[in-house]
Design a protein around this motif. Structure first.
Motif, PDB file in Angstrom:
ATOM      1  N   THR A   5       0.858  -1.177   0.000  1.00  0.00           N
ATOM      2  CA  THR A   5       0.000   0.000   0.000  1.00  0.00           C
ATOM      3  C   THR A   5       0.899   1.234   0.000  1.00  0.00           C
ATOM      4  O   THR A   5       2.109   1.163   0.273  1.00  0.00           O
ATOM      5  CB  THR A   5      -0.895   0.035   1.244  1.00  0.00           C
ATOM      6  N   ALA A   6       0.305   2.384  -0.267  1.00  0.00           N
ATOM      7  CA  ALA A   6       1.071   3.633  -0.253  1.00  0.00           C
ATOM      8  C   ALA A   6       1.643   3.888   1.142  1.00  0.00           C
ATOM      9  O   ALA A   6       2.787   4.317   1.288  1.00  0.00           O
ATOM     10  CB  ALA A   6       0.188   4.795  -0.685  1.00  0.00           C
ATOM     11  N   ALA A   7       0.862   3.589   2.176  1.00  0.00           N
ATOM     12  CA  ALA A   7       1.332   3.815   3.547  1.00  0.00           C
ATOM     13  C   ALA A   7       2.501   2.894   3.885  1.00  0.00           C
ATOM     14  O   ALA A   7       3.462   3.316   4.541  1.00  0.00           O
ATOM     15  CB  ALA A   7       0.184   3.600   4.535  1.00  0.00           C
ATOM     16  N   LEU A 219      -0.540  -2.424  -4.679  1.00  0.00           N
ATOM     17  CA  LEU A 219      -1.775  -3.183  -4.886  1.00  0.00           C
ATOM     18  C   LEU A 219      -2.571  -2.662  -6.080  1.00  0.00           C
ATOM     19  O   LEU A 219      -3.121  -3.435  -6.860  1.00  0.00           O
ATOM     20  CB  LEU A 219      -2.638  -3.125  -3.623  1.00  0.00           C
ATOM     21  N   GLY A 220      -2.628  -1.356  -6.215  1.00  0.00           N
ATOM     22  CA  GLY A 220      -3.410  -0.758  -7.285  1.00  0.00           C
ATOM     23  C   GLY A 220      -2.908  -1.076  -8.673  1.00  0.00           C
ATOM     24  O   GLY A 220      -3.649  -0.911  -9.656  1.00  0.00           O
ATOM     25  N   ASP A 225      -8.978  -1.390 -11.898  1.00  0.00           N
ATOM     26  CA  ASP A 225      -8.642  -0.706 -13.145  1.00  0.00           C
ATOM     27  C   ASP A 225      -7.149  -0.473 -13.308  1.00  0.00           C
ATOM     28  O   ASP A 225      -6.734   0.153 -14.297  1.00  0.00           O
ATOM     29  CB  ASP A 225      -9.360   0.646 -13.205  1.00  0.00           C
ATOM     30  N   GLY A 226      -6.335  -0.961 -12.366  1.00  0.00           N
ATOM     31  CA  GLY A 226      -4.899  -0.727 -12.439  1.00  0.00           C
ATOM     32  C   GLY A 226      -4.267  -1.162 -13.750  1.00  0.00           C
ATOM     33  O   GLY A 226      -3.595  -0.366 -14.418  1.00  0.00           O
ATOM     34  N   PRO A 227      -4.480  -2.417 -14.175  1.00  0.00           N
ATOM     35  CA  PRO A 227      -3.849  -2.853 -15.421  1.00  0.00           C
ATOM     36  C   PRO A 227      -4.282  -2.052 -16.643  1.00  0.00           C
ATOM     37  O   PRO A 227      -3.495  -1.838 -17.560  1.00  0.00           O
ATOM     38  CB  PRO A 227      -4.290  -4.318 -15.536  1.00  0.00           C
ATOM     39  N   VAL A 228      -5.538  -1.607 -16.675  1.00  0.00           N
ATOM     40  CA  VAL A 228      -6.039  -0.848 -17.821  1.00  0.00           C
ATOM     41  C   VAL A 228      -5.386   0.522 -17.888  1.00  0.00           C
ATOM     42  O   VAL A 228      -5.032   1.010 -18.970  1.00  0.00           O
ATOM     43  CB  VAL A 228      -7.574  -0.703 -17.742  1.00  0.00           C
TER      44      VAL A 228
END
Length: 533
Positions: A5-7, A219-220, A225-228
């Motif tokens: 995660t970003a955190a 994770l994103g 929609d991350g891969p797109v």
């Protein structure tokens, strides 16, 4: 591979800075160089002058006759600081570079401010206030000819919907214009507008050709929609140590050592799985699951069918065994055999048959996979199912089944996100596993597997592991059989789910286009050979 995660990423960076191993400026410089290196690795045509200085001491200097052109978009945080580094490095390579800042230079974080000043002392920065509405001709002020757009606006730091001047690049006409002109779009860490924790879009999202992230994927990058929006992802090291934490999500991988079989083993060393079937005309799904369980290495697999389907099933199977299971009395009798150590219930079982047999099967406390009808049969009263579940169970819902079993969790996951980090499929699957008290495998291209204690893995069939052919009838039944077969072999529920999900995708990739569910079990031998098993 870790999925942070970003955190978690910020914690890792801050720990390195606090320990004195590295400064924030050094990390920013490494990140910027990583982006430039990734650009040339992905598109060698942009590296007209050969290797960049970081990779070639013999670099000969810029080609001033035909410079390449880049637009670098910098945001109000450290992602913008990375952007200023990229701009400076490209300029040193002879590129023509225009830099746009979305934010107040006075409010930039300290390290980003340093890199802003390094650029601004000799070069122009076009500054747009965060609260200013886009003007009609803002995009048209870009150079007429661009080779590269670098998105350093928000990255992993997005906490609100992406709006404002730069969000115009998320519009379809802008994307089409860039694509038609052959402009490459590179995102630093993640495309602006994409939540790096959930893969969900906040407001609008820039669609990149490549995202360059650091230390580890987020994770994103693989959820939603991350891969797109990312196109492809390259991960660059910036010299940080790997952290060990049971709550960090990992990409799924096979447990190779447990898949091995010893030469002194016999069939009962690898368990006996029972797959319950539906009635006449409804045996195909259970046969697919049973074939999967047998191919994955279960020592014995029995197909439990009602009297009406015995002849039908018997004419279709060879290595599988057949057992009459009409109702609870028959199931109770077969479960007296303690060597039968794994169950699979659900594929085309029938709702009424599932309601009758699932509670008794669960009462036997054997390792159990519940799929399809075994989940749908309790859609009106999920708590009845939860009351019977135990720690050796694996639930395998797709999106619709998940929503029926965990409507509140699904509702939170599907709600339109208004701030970041958005509630993710990882959050939802962890919540479901905790409520059910067992492992939950939430299907999809971004399959998420979670245990009640929070351990979680993602089996993402995206990017280089994309397997769109899995969207075919019966593929989920084979997956359920894979899990049951591995449970029979002694895998723990989360090990069985993770390994089965990984092998499931690899079998689809092994076969390729034209795949139907019957093909999946037959790919297992070749996939295992590639693992040297």
């Amino acid at each position: 591979m870790e999925l942070l995660t970003a955190a978690q990423m910020r914690t890792i960076e801050q720990a390195a800075i606090t320990s004195g191993e590295v400064t924030g400026l050094e990390l920013m410089e490494r990140a910027g160089q990583g982006v430039v290196d990734a650009i040339f690795e992905e598109w060698p045509v942009l590296d007209r002058r050969g290797a960049s200085p970081s990779r070639s001491p013999g670099y000969l200097g810029p080609d001033e006759e035909d410079p390449l052109r880049a637009v670098v978009l910098c945001g109000p945080g450290n992602n913008g600081g990375d952007g200023f580094v990229v701009a400076r490095l490209l300029l040193e390579l002879g590129w023509e570079v225009e830099v746009f800042l979305y934010g107040n230079p006075e409010k930039l974080p300290p390290d980003a401010r340093v890199n802003y000043e390094r650029w601004e002392t000799k070069n122009e920065v076009r500054v747009f206030a965060v609260d200013r509405a886009p003007l009609e001709d803002d995009f048209l002020r870009f150079p007429n000819e661009i080779d590269l757009v670098v998105d350093g606006v928000f990255g992993t730091g997005l906490t609100r919907p992406f709006a404002g001047v730069f969000s115009m690049l998320a519009n379809a006409p802008a994307r089409t214009l860039l694509r038609d002109r052959g402009v490459k779009v590179v995102a630093i860490d993640a495309p602006s507008g994409l939540c790096a924790d959930s893969g969900r879009i906040l407001g609008n999202a820039i669609v990149a050709d490549m995202a360059v992230t650091f230390h580890s994927r987020k994770l994103g990058h693989v959820l939603g929609d991350g891969p797109v929006t990312c196109g492809t992802v390259r991960t660059k090291s910036i010299g940080l140590e790997t952290w060990e934490d049971s709550q960090i999500v990992h990409m799924a991988h096979p447990d190779r050592m447990k898949l091995l079989k010893a030469s002194v083993d016999h069939k009962y060393s690898h368990g006996h799985a029972l797959i319950l079937s539906g009635g006449s005309g409804k045996t195909g799904a259970a046969r697919l699951a049973a074939r999967g369980a047998l191919r994955i290495g279960a020592g014995l697999v029995t197909l439990g069918v009602p009297p009406s389907a015995q002849t039908e099933a018997a004419s279709q199977i060879t290595a599988l065994m057949l057992q009459r299971v009409d109702g609870t009395d028959d199931l109770s009798e077969i479960l007296e055999d303690t060597r039968l150590n794994a169950l699979c219930l659900g594929p085309a079982l029938g709702l009424a048959r599932a309601q009758a047999l699932v509670p008794m099967a669960l009462a036997a406390r054997r390792a159990t996979v519940l799929d399809a009808d075994a989940l749908s049969a309790f859609a009106e009263d999920p708590d009845t199912l939860f009351a019977h579940l135990h720690g050796k169970c694996v639930l395998t819902p797709h999106g619709g089944e998940f929503a029926r079993l965990f409507p509140d969790v699904a509702g939170e996951m599907n709600a339109h996100p208004t701030k970041g980090p958005a509630y993710s499929k990882v959050d939802a699957t962890r919540a479901a596993a905790k409520r059910a008290g067992c492992v939950v495998l939430f299907k999809g291209p971004d399959t998420v597997i979670a245990a009640p204690d929070g351990r979680c893995v993602v089996n993402a069939a995206v990017y280089e592991r994309a397997a769109p052919w899995l969207a075919t009838a019966g593929a989920g039944d084979v997956l359920a059989g894979f899990i049951a077969g591995l449970l029979a072999r002694g895998f723990s529920p989360i090990q069985a789910a993770e390994t089965a999900a990984w092998l499931h995708v690899e079998c689809a990739r092994q076969f390729g286009p034209g795949l139907i569910a019957e093909d999946l079990p037959e790919q297992v031998p070749d996939v295992l050979k590639k693992l040297n098993i």
